[in-house]
Motif scaffolding. Sequence first.
Motif, PDB file in Angstrom:
ATOM      1  N   PHE A  21     -66.415 -80.674   3.096  1.00 35.51           N
ATOM      2  CA  PHE A  21     -67.236 -81.471   2.191  1.00 35.51           C
ATOM      3  C   PHE A  21     -66.540 -81.858   0.893  1.00 35.51           C
ATOM      4  N   ALA A  22     -65.570 -81.069   0.470  1.00 39.63           N
ATOM      5  CA  ALA A  22     -64.913 -81.392  -0.807  1.00 39.63           C
ATOM      6  C   ALA A  22     -63.478 -80.896  -0.762  1.00 39.63           C
ATOM      7  N   VAL A  40     -59.781 -74.809 -10.968  1.00 35.01           N
ATOM      8  CA  VAL A  40     -61.088 -74.534 -11.581  1.00 35.01           C
ATOM      9  C   VAL A  40     -62.173 -74.510 -10.527  1.00 35.01           C
ATOM     10  N   THR A  41     -62.217 -75.531  -9.706  1.00 39.77           N
ATOM     11  CA  THR A  41     -63.264 -75.589  -8.692  1.00 39.77           C
ATOM     12  C   THR A  41     -63.083 -74.492  -7.655  1.00 39.77           C
ATOM     13  N   SER A  42     -61.828 -74.166  -7.341  1.00 41.93           N
ATOM     14  CA  SER A  42     -61.607 -73.066  -6.396  1.00 41.93           C
ATOM     15  C   SER A  42     -62.219 -71.784  -6.922  1.00 41.93           C
ATOM     16  N   LEU A  43     -61.984 -71.524  -8.193  1.00 46.22           N
ATOM     17  CA  LEU A  43     -62.497 -70.282  -8.772  1.00 46.22           C
ATOM     18  C   LEU A  43     -64.017 -70.267  -8.768  1.00 46.22           C
ATOM     19  N   VAL A  44     -64.599 -71.392  -9.119  1.00 51.14           N
ATOM     20  CA  VAL A  44     -66.060 -71.460  -9.150  1.00 51.14           C
ATOM     21  C   VAL A  44     -66.627 -71.143  -7.769  1.00 51.14           C
ATOM     22  N   PRO A  96     -55.130 -72.266  -5.654  1.00 47.51           N
ATOM     23  CA  PRO A  96     -53.816 -72.866  -5.827  1.00 47.51           C
ATOM     24  C   PRO A  96     -53.088 -72.285  -7.026  1.00 47.51           C
ATOM     25  N   GLY A  97     -51.825 -72.045  -6.875  1.00 48.11           N
ATOM     26  CA  GLY A  97     -51.110 -71.361  -7.942  1.00 48.11           C
ATOM     27  C   GLY A  97     -51.717 -69.973  -8.105  1.00 48.11           C
ATOM     28  N   TYR A  98     -52.164 -69.648  -9.304  1.00 54.18           N
ATOM     29  CA  TYR A  98     -52.841 -68.372  -9.533  1.00 54.18           C
ATOM     30  C   TYR A  98     -54.333 -68.580  -9.705  1.00 54.18           C
ATOM     31  N   GLY A  99     -54.811 -69.729  -9.273  1.00 54.87           N
ATOM     32  CA  GLY A  99     -56.189 -70.117  -9.565  1.00 54.87           C
ATOM     33  C   GLY A  99     -57.254 -69.164  -9.084  1.00 54.87           C
ATOM     34  N   THR A 100     -57.051 -68.489  -7.961  1.00 57.41           N
ATOM     35  CA  THR A 100     -58.075 -67.548  -7.507  1.00 57.41           C
ATOM     36  C   THR A 100     -57.491 -66.151  -7.353  1.00 57.41           C
TER      37      THR A 100
END
Lengths: 350, 278, 445
Positions: free
Chosen positions: A201-202, A210-214, A297-301
């Motif tokens: 879906f996204a 940011v969105t990954s973490l959310v 991605p990267g250290y995002g999560t």
Amino acid sequence: MILTGFGPGAGYRRRARIAACPCRSLAYPWQQLRPEGGAVNSRPEQVTVASPSMTAGQPVALTGRTGERRRRRSGLVRSKARAGLIITAPVMVLIGLLVLVPVIQAIYYSFTNWNGLTATSVGFSNFASSIFSGPGVGQILLNNLVFIVSVPIAVGIEYCLAYALWTGVPGRTALRIIYFVPVIFSWAIVGILFRTMLLQFAPDWLANPVTSLVVLVVAFHWTTFGVNVLIMFAGLSTMDRNLIEAASIDGAGQVKTMLRIVGPLMLPFIDFALITTLILSLTSIFGLIYAFNFGGPGYGTTTMEFNLYEDGFTNGNFGLAAATGILLMVVTMLVSLIRVIPTVRRFRAS
Amino acid sequence: MTAPTSTADGMAIGRRLRPGRKLTVGALVLVALLALGPVSYMIIESLRSQTGSGWTLSNWTGIFQNLPILSGMENSAILAVGSSVLTVAVTSIAGFAFAKLPFRGARIVLTVIISTLTLPLISAIVPEYFDLARFGLIGTYLPTILVYSAFNAAFAVIFFTNYFLSVPDAFIENAITEGAGYAKIMWRIILPMAVPALVTIGVLDFLLVWNDLLVALLFLPQADHQTASVLLATINAGKRLHTQAVLAGALLSLVPNFVVFLAGQRYLLLGYSLGVDK
Amino acid sequence: MLIRSERMPARPGSRRRMAGATVAAVACVAGLAACGGGGNSGSSGQVTLTVWQNGNLQDTGFGFMTQVAKNFEKAHKGVTIQFVAKPQDNYFALLQTALISHQGPDIADVYAGSYLTPLIPNFLNLNQYIPASIRNGISGIAYYSQDGDTSKATYAIPPENQFYNMWYNKALFAKAGIKAPPTDFAQMAADCKALSAKGITAYADGSPTFVTPGQGAVQDWSYFAGAVYSQKQWNDILDGSIPYNSPALVNEIQQWANLYKDGCASKSITTQNSDSLFTSGKVAMVMNYNGLYPTYSKALGSNLGVMIPPWSVQPQHMMVELPGAGYAVAKSSPNAKLASEFLEFTITKPSQQVEAASGGLPVVSDVPAVGVPSQLLAMAQSGKYQLYPMFDNYMQQDVIAQIDNQLPQAFIGQESAQAALSNMEKAFTSLPASERQVDYHLGGG
């Protein structure tokens, strides 16, 4: 995936809590027989009325808490003690060898550069690297912080849900079971599930930190909310329903009742949910992160817990991993203690 | 006041609560939908054709060819059943002993056990791994089961200790002085009485172990020893599976969890109140 | 060297997962079938040589090793060679412990550089059994020798040469009017425009099976570092005298990221598969090592071309050549001599011819390669290009992890080039001093 960090608060609280709330325990068959309770630490047999069938030589039981030392250790007591020791030996060995020993080793290795074979001392540099100077630490600590901040919010919502259920909603048992369904999912499956949903879906959300973490945080709370609702519902079930009646007669609105009247009484349970969920997010969601986006991605999560795995088992930097583990342990202890102290004070006062 | 003020399960019924009822129920139902939404997505997707158009059962009929999910679930079962049985066995009797069979230093030991609740698995996993590796025990089931049990034991011990503390000593004293051995007392009298507690811990530990990834990933690395969790989590690293197939596999691996949960769920409420209230 | 992931487009997994950890874990307990015990010199002259393979042999490479092994078995009655595929995550960990506890294989597949170094104490010096005359002519044997000098000691034999390069679709180039592949960033940008004008995506990077965007930035990394630094200067990067976020390197990454920004590369990095985009003719260029030759040539046939990544401001002057995997003999093996004989057998002319026939690149000079990869060999031997090894083979694991973690983020503009490389530098400086004092004498420096 549930309960790994379940007990710290409960553990401590158990020592301090003296039943002083208008609570009604769930009915066990034998509770009518239960002697007047002293503190939980009391040796129960000390408050038992001496039975005429006891053999001679038994000292008269003393009421109150102390007394074990004053008694001569009779044969029965000794045999009980021996049996007690033998029976608890397995669990002592199990925990001692497989929990305590490795933790002590972790403390040792956290001060070394360890590649699995040889360990050379490096002082505090592993800790510095884990908190300040390592790659991505800013993002990692931020991710942990986001989780920490999300927990009280989530627990608050869960309390409202539990309260709403408790006020007598039709189908509440079914609802409770439905809420609990995500709880039985393994973290890996939750990760795969949310990842798949995102990809469908996204898809660009996975490439954005940011969105990954959310989504990760949402996935976490989706999985755990059922447990907390159950915990607080269990707590509410021990509440005296007269309270509610009294409150509503006095004109208190529902929200006010929930927050001002029942809330304070529910604090032990709310604390419990807070602590366990917090500790869970800090120490037990490896599977979720791994399956969701492997910390990217990267250290995002990436959280500290996940970074521990990366440092150790992907990069072979085991001293650093041990240090991160010790840091997590310290945080866990602090979190448990912070909530326990007001609890202790609360019950000392009552 | 003769109107009922609570239902049999202690629910409050307040006459003043009705006005906001609809909103409350609406919110609760919404949450239920949110809880089930992703689950329904899984089920629906698993029935979708891998080519993207149309519906099919092929993800299910071909499930065992697509991925070695059966082997994965077998390995998960070995660990989960083994660990929960071991934990229940070892900690229930320990709980009984702490509650009823005092010995010197029991208080200290119990304190230590309680404090190990603050020691998360992740903090010990690295040295744990090497300790086992040193003796060649990585890749075997029993040590892995022991590791799981060790970290679940503390909570279970406290739980059982609490539980048995509620049992009046009269029961036990009578049995003891009637000459029954402790083993017999435990087996005949105590354990049947503790069934709710045993089930609670058994169910919780089963779920914990079945759903774990970290320990299984590290301690059982061989392809034929992978648990369902490990299999599904690393599936993208292996064969290129279509998501529909993976979701079907994931759903299948959830079935034992559902079964165990449903079987034990009426005890869980008891369990949580015991664990927290004390 | 994370070659193996390229070798297995069907089985990639995240780069980070596959970085070999120099660490101990035992996989073998007596009775586990997967545990290749140190061979057996059993009764009736039956000998089994166990070879551990990093990943699946079918997926990794051209499959010539199985044929070579069969040929050896024919020549040596009673000998069986058994290949055991080991999981890629943790391969070096498993190997390390197995070797230490003497439960390892006779022969083990190893990567050069920092992957090999910690294992050297477990491996036989093959000079004992393999004469210098045979060893001296082998491409890349230096990477498996002590101090880069095979006369000192040799710890593994690489039977297969490898290049890291880009591939392009000749038909698509022709359609856009591009006569020759680009040789620097500016030309790449220009060619991108030409391709975009025809509705062709110039370049693909990324794969849905990689959890972080990027096909394998380790390949690009060697080109970034080699474009601006000589091999001798690589030694300075490795010991910290030149930082990872030096202005020259930052500029390289920035130029590379500009390609994405300017629409040169396909956008959906998390969902696409660069290989299939290339083989289906949707993109004109893709980065991958020579091992993809069978896959790509099957799809594109005569339209398949090789080129060197133009990741340079000046016209490209380097190429990356490294026989990625060597086979080493365990000291503890009871069949050390026989195992060494097998390794020697793999670099004899007949075996190398088997390899060339399968599409692989021989390591001996008197066996020519076939097909498109032979162009790579020709380029390498032309003297026009400086030959560099893969840089990540010589880096510390913590720093390598940053390559795939951070560089793709810079590529898609999620992070600045400066930030990405600074994280690499941080990973390096966080290491204890002993880890940073490495000396591989690259380029003779």
